[in-house]
Design a protein around this motif. Structure first.
Motif, short mmCIF file in Angstrom:
data_model
loop_
_atom_site.label_atom_id
_atom_site.label_comp_id
_atom_site.label_asym_id
_atom_site.label_seq_id
_atom_site.Cartn_x
_atom_site.Cartn_y
_atom_site.Cartn_z
N THR A 69 34.79 27.09 37.30
CA THR A 69 35.60 26.26 38.20
C THR A 69 36.55 25.36 37.41
N ALA A 70 36.05 24.77 36.34
CA ALA A 70 36.89 23.89 35.52
C ALA A 70 38.00 24.68 34.84
N SER A 71 37.72 25.91 34.46
CA SER A 71 38.69 26.70 33.70
C SER A 71 39.91 27.08 34.52
N ILE A 72 39.76 27.20 35.83
CA ILE A 72 40.91 27.63 36.65
C ILE A 72 41.45 26.50 37.51
N SER A 73 41.07 25.28 37.18
CA SER A 73 41.48 24.14 38.01
C SER A 73 42.91 23.71 37.77
N GLU A 74 43.46 24.00 36.60
CA GLU A 74 44.82 23.56 36.32
C GLU A 74 45.46 24.44 35.25
N GLY A 75 46.79 24.30 35.14
CA GLY A 75 47.52 25.08 34.16
C GLY A 75 48.38 26.13 34.82
N SER A 76 49.18 26.81 34.03
CA SER A 76 50.02 27.89 34.55
C SER A 76 49.14 29.07 34.92
N ARG A 112 20.07 33.06 45.17
CA ARG A 112 21.32 33.06 44.44
C ARG A 112 21.26 34.11 43.35
N ALA A 113 22.39 34.71 43.01
CA ALA A 113 22.43 35.73 41.99
C ALA A 113 23.80 35.69 41.33
N PHE A 114 23.95 36.49 40.27
CA PHE A 114 25.23 36.52 39.56
C PHE A 114 26.35 36.94 40.49
N SER A 115 26.04 37.85 41.42
CA SER A 115 27.06 38.29 42.38
C SER A 115 27.54 37.14 43.25
N THR A 116 26.64 36.20 43.55
CA THR A 116 27.03 35.03 44.34
C THR A 116 28.04 34.19 43.58
N LEU A 117 27.80 34.02 42.29
CA LEU A 117 28.73 33.26 41.46
C LEU A 117 30.08 33.96 41.41
N LEU A 118 30.07 35.28 41.26
CA LEU A 118 31.32 36.02 41.21
C LEU A 118 32.09 35.89 42.52
N ASN A 119 31.37 35.89 43.63
CA ASN A 119 32.02 35.71 44.93
C ASN A 119 32.69 34.34 45.04
N THR A 120 32.05 33.33 44.46
CA THR A 120 32.65 32.00 44.43
C THR A 120 33.93 32.01 43.62
N ALA A 121 33.89 32.67 42.47
CA ALA A 121 35.08 32.78 41.62
C ALA A 121 36.18 33.55 42.33
N VAL A 122 35.81 34.62 43.02
CA VAL A 122 36.79 35.41 43.77
C VAL A 122 37.47 34.56 44.83
N SER A 123 36.69 33.75 45.51
CA SER A 123 37.25 32.88 46.55
C SER A 123 38.27 31.91 45.96
N TYR A 146 43.05 41.62 45.00
CA TYR A 146 43.45 41.43 43.61
C TYR A 146 42.51 40.48 42.89
N ALA A 147 42.00 39.49 43.60
CA ALA A 147 41.05 38.55 43.00
C ALA A 147 39.76 39.27 42.61
N GLN A 148 39.30 40.17 43.49
CA GLN A 148 38.11 40.96 43.17
C GLN A 148 38.33 41.78 41.91
N ALA A 149 39.50 42.38 41.80
CA ALA A 149 39.81 43.22 40.64
C ALA A 149 39.85 42.39 39.35
N LEU A 150 40.48 41.22 39.42
CA LEU A 150 40.60 40.37 38.25
C LEU A 150 39.24 39.84 37.79
N VAL A 151 38.47 39.30 38.73
CA VAL A 151 37.16 38.74 38.39
C VAL A 151 36.23 39.84 37.90
N GLY A 152 36.28 40.99 38.54
CA GLY A 152 35.44 42.10 38.13
C GLY A 152 35.75 42.57 36.72
N MET A 153 37.04 42.62 36.39
CA MET A 153 37.44 43.05 35.06
C MET A 153 36.93 42.10 33.98
#
Length: 220
Positions: A69-76, A112-123, A146-153
């Motif tokens: 969450t912190a990593s994608i909170s700001e920046g280009s 909770r599972a790793f997939s739950t975390l990934l879903n949060t990141a996708v959102s 596209y978010a699913q593809a990026l997070v999955g990669m």
């Protein structure tokens, strides 16, 4: 030890044991032996192996979620992709046991599972992508795809790097971002399957036309 100190000790020992042996391969007896306590002490703090495992998983989930969450909170745009890739790879490097538990030993007993975390990141990523898509005239509804593809990669690359550890995480992140960024920078508004074949056909026609024109010019 105080009760709190003993609890933290058991969590640390349980984390190592679950990473090494998996949930099924770890017993209360094993955890108690490593902590030099009796089995009732483990039951007193966690009610059993399942309770200890749940605490370990929850802590790892919270730690990794904070990092992402912190990593994608700001920046280009590119900064965010770089920061997210580095955040996950750094977690793999620094908290290897925790990552192994999350991705290699899923338990149906956990809510909770790793997939739950990934879903949060996708959102989170899809929200950012939606804004970018709208600005560029793309369909906002496709942002989640596209978010699913990026997070999955990024996620699958991190799992591969868990074993390889080569090249360095900075190099891995740079190549992941290279693929992500160049793909996003040159998106088609209406991609279709077979477009590459059409492009090849058009290229062939262009080459043939060039050859014909050259031959005519030579004859003249």
């Amino acid at each position: 030890m105080t009760g709190k100190q003993r609890r933290e000790q058991l969590i640390s020992i349980g984390r190592s044991a679950f990473a090494e042996q998996g949930f099924d391969g770890t017993s209360v007896e094993d955890i108690a032996a490593r902590a030099s306590v009796s089995k009732p002490v483990v039951y007193e703090h966690f009610g059993g192996k399942e309770g200890l495992y749940a605490v370990v998983v929850d802590r790892e989930m919270q730690d990794l979620e904070r990092r992402i969450t912190a990593s994608i909170s700001e920046g280009s745009w590119r900064d965010r992709i770089e920061q997210a890739a580095m955040a996950l790879l750094t977690y793999v490097e620094e908290e290897t046991d925790g990552f192994m538990i999350l991705v290699r030993d899923p338990s149906s007993k956990q809510d909770r599972a790793f997939s739950t975390l990934l879903n949060t990141a996708v959102s989170q990523v899809s929200h950012i992508l939606g804004t970018a898509f709208k600005h560029r005239g793309f369909d906002e509804n496709l942002a989640v795809l596209y978010a699913q593809a990026l997070v999955g990669m990024v996620s699958m690359t991190a799992q591969w790097w868990l074993d390889e550890r080569q090249p360095a995480k900075e190099v891995v992140a740079a190549h992941v971002v290279n693929l992500c960024w160049n793909g996003l920078s040159d998106l088609e508004t209406g991609p279709q399957l077979g477009s590459s074949k059409l492009g090849t056909q058009l290229d062939d026609v262009a080459v043939e036309d060039a050859v014909v024109n050259t031959e005519k010019h030579t004859e003249e």
